[in-house]
Motif scaffolding. Structure first.
Motif, short mmCIF file in Angstrom:
data_model
loop_
_atom_site.label_atom_id
_atom_site.label_comp_id
_atom_site.label_asym_id
_atom_site.label_seq_id
_atom_site.Cartn_x
_atom_site.Cartn_y
_atom_site.Cartn_z
N VAL A 4 0.87 -1.17 0.00
CA VAL A 4 0.00 0.00 0.00
C VAL A 4 0.90 1.22 0.00
CG1 VAL A 4 -1.70 1.31 1.33
CG2 VAL A 4 -1.87 -1.17 1.22
N SER A 5 0.60 2.22 -0.80
CA SER A 5 1.44 3.41 -0.84
C SER A 5 1.12 4.34 0.32
CB SER A 5 1.25 4.16 -2.16
OG SER A 5 -0.03 4.76 -2.21
N VAL A 6 2.11 5.12 0.71
CA VAL A 6 1.89 6.13 1.75
C VAL A 6 0.83 7.13 1.29
CG1 VAL A 6 2.96 8.03 3.03
CG2 VAL A 6 4.22 5.89 2.67
N ARG A 7 0.79 7.39 -0.01
CA ARG A 7 -0.20 8.32 -0.56
C ARG A 7 -1.63 7.86 -0.26
NH1 ARG A 7 0.56 12.01 -4.29
NH2 ARG A 7 2.54 11.05 -4.89
N ARG A 12 -6.79 8.65 2.27
CA ARG A 12 -7.86 7.99 3.03
C ARG A 12 -8.16 8.72 4.34
NH1 ARG A 12 -10.07 2.89 2.79
NH2 ARG A 12 -11.02 2.11 4.71
N TYR A 13 -7.12 9.18 5.04
CA TYR A 13 -7.30 9.79 6.36
C TYR A 13 -7.06 11.29 6.37
CZ TYR A 13 -7.32 4.91 7.70
OH TYR A 13 -7.63 3.56 7.80
N LYS A 14 -6.96 11.90 5.17
CA LYS A 14 -6.80 13.35 5.04
C LYS A 14 -5.63 13.85 5.90
CE LYS A 14 -10.53 13.61 2.48
NZ LYS A 14 -10.84 12.18 2.40
N GLY A 106 14.24 11.66 3.14
CA GLY A 106 13.18 11.31 2.20
C GLY A 106 12.10 10.42 2.80
N ILE A 107 11.78 10.66 4.07
CA ILE A 107 10.75 9.87 4.75
C ILE A 107 9.55 10.79 5.00
CG2 ILE A 107 10.17 8.50 6.78
CD1 ILE A 107 13.17 8.02 7.16
N PRO A 108 8.39 10.51 4.44
CA PRO A 108 7.23 11.39 4.65
C PRO A 108 6.89 11.55 6.13
CG PRO A 108 6.80 9.86 2.85
CD PRO A 108 8.08 9.41 3.50
N LEU A 109 6.71 12.79 6.55
CA LEU A 109 6.25 13.10 7.90
C LEU A 109 4.83 13.64 7.76
CD1 LEU A 109 6.71 13.42 10.96
CD2 LEU A 109 7.64 15.71 10.47
N LEU A 110 3.89 12.98 8.41
CA LEU A 110 2.48 13.30 8.26
C LEU A 110 1.87 13.63 9.61
CD1 LEU A 110 1.78 10.20 6.01
CD2 LEU A 110 2.42 12.49 5.22
N ARG A 111 0.72 14.30 9.59
CA ARG A 111 0.08 14.67 10.85
C ARG A 111 -1.43 14.54 10.73
NH1 ARG A 111 1.88 20.25 13.47
NH2 ARG A 111 0.99 21.08 11.53
N THR A 112 -2.04 14.10 11.83
CA THR A 112 -3.50 13.98 11.90
C THR A 112 -4.00 14.63 13.19
OG1 THR A 112 -5.37 12.43 12.01
CG2 THR A 112 -3.31 11.71 13.00
N SER A 113 -5.24 15.06 13.18
CA SER A 113 -5.84 15.63 14.38
C SER A 113 -6.42 14.54 15.29
CB SER A 113 -6.95 16.61 14.00
OG SER A 113 -7.97 15.94 13.26
N GLU A 114 -6.51 13.32 14.79
CA GLU A 114 -7.12 12.24 15.57
C GLU A 114 -6.22 11.83 16.74
OE1 GLU A 114 -9.36 9.08 13.75
OE2 GLU A 114 -8.90 9.88 11.77
N PHE A 126 -7.40 -1.10 8.39
CA PHE A 126 -7.26 -0.88 6.95
C PHE A 126 -6.09 -1.67 6.38
CE2 PHE A 126 -4.88 1.68 3.76
CZ PHE A 126 -5.73 1.46 2.69
N LEU A 127 -4.93 -1.60 7.03
CA LEU A 127 -3.74 -2.29 6.51
C LEU A 127 -3.90 -3.80 6.56
CD1 LEU A 127 -0.84 -0.11 7.98
CD2 LEU A 127 -1.71 -0.14 5.64
N LEU A 128 -4.57 -4.30 7.60
CA LEU A 128 -4.78 -5.74 7.72
C LEU A 128 -5.54 -6.27 6.51
CD1 LEU A 128 -4.51 -8.29 9.47
CD2 LEU A 128 -6.70 -7.70 10.51
N GLN A 129 -6.59 -5.57 6.10
CA GLN A 129 -7.37 -5.99 4.94
C GLN A 129 -6.62 -5.76 3.64
OE1 GLN A 129 -11.46 -5.22 4.35
NE2 GLN A 129 -11.98 -5.19 6.51
#
Length: 302
Positions: A4-7, A12-14, A106-114, A126-129
């Protein structure tokens, strides 16, 4: 190996992208995310470097308290393993030092409010499926009274017609013709469709029908856990008898054992009703009830 891509996680989770936006095509090949706690203190013996790394409040607060020299050491030790990405939860800020390392490596750093726990639960599911081993089999997948059934048989035996009868009785179609089976664990087999056949049922002499358009949204669901494998076969004279309880048989799909039932067809036999009975009987057995045992107890003298 499935990936599964990081994209796909970003979309999926904005997720907010803080660093290495040009590296979102990096692949995730392992299910279950990881929180790098022991790794920040230098213990890497069992570090799952191929997993998504999630940084909650505990991890970020720990990094904030370190000196610049300590922080550079601990973060540097982790990023050199090049995990797929880092995701910071709860909208935490003050991450310039982390952004610097991720951008350089070159490692994506991402952030969520959850919040951390809720986010991990969603991503793990999600990843399990998405990464589960899968195969495609010929048949029909249905949810009958909340119980997932794989209905198999030779072409033309009447699988789709039987499925149509069950749908009219209020049960749900999952997939027709091509059923995708996913191995989620040693005891869990998930049945779903291949997208192209979604909501469609093929009926001989009529053609394709869309069960949602015909019978409403409740006539279809995307997936179900398979707990019964039922095969429709031609009637064989003198082959069936009236035993109180049949010796259980099982089918094996990617190492998952599924109870198997053969239903022989004969004009006038209510196959859809038999499938409903099989589903409900399986449920009762899961609750510890056996009709045969109760019958034998009634025959015992008091």
């Amino acid at each position: 190996m499935k990936s599964v891509s990081v994209r796909s996680l970003v979309e999926r989770y904005k997720l907010e992208i803080l660093a290495a936006e040009d590296q979102l095509n990096r692949e995730i090949t392992r299910s279950k995310v990881h929180r790098p706690g022991l790794e920040f203190v230098g213990y890497f013996d069992f570090f799952p470097m191929n997993r998504v790394q999630v940084l909650g409040r505990k991890e970020i607060n720990y990094l904030h308290r370190l000196t610049e020299e300590e922080r550079n050491l601990h973060i540097g030790n982790i990023v050199k393993y090049r995990p797929p990405c880092f995701i910071v939860t709860a909208n935490q800020d003050g991450l310039k030092y982390l952004m610097k390392y991720c951008q350089e490596e070159g490692i994506p750093l991402l952030r969520t409010s959850e919040l951390t726990t809720e986010f991990i639960t969603k991503v793990d599911a999600f990843l399990l499926q998405a990464l589960a081993p899968e195969i495609a089999v010929h048949g029909v997948c249905l949810n009958v009274s909340g119980i997932g059934i794989l209905l198999r048989g030779k072409s033309g035996i009447g699988k789709s017609e039987t499925a149509h009868t069950l749908i009219r009785r209020g049960h749900r179609l999952v997939a027709d013709d091509i059923v995708v089976l996913k191995n989620l664990s040693s005891t869990t087999l998930l049945g779903t469709h291949n997208q192209s056949t979604r909501e469609f049922l093929a009926l001989r002499s009529i053609g394709l029908v869309n069960v949602v358009r015909l019978y409403g949204r409740r006539a279809f669901q995307d997936e179900t856990r398979i707990v019964l494998d039922i095969e429709l076969t031609q009637w064989k004279d003198q082959d069936l008898n009236n035993e109180l309880e049949y010796e259980p048989k099982f089918s094996d799909y990617m190492g998952v054992q599924i109870p198997y039932i053969e239903l022989q067809l004969q004009p006038g036999r209510d196959v859809a009703g038999m499938i409903e009975a099989a589903a409900n009987n399986w449920y009762l057995k899961q609750q510890g009830y056996s009709a045969a045992e109760e019958f034998m107890k009634r025959l015992q003298p008091e």
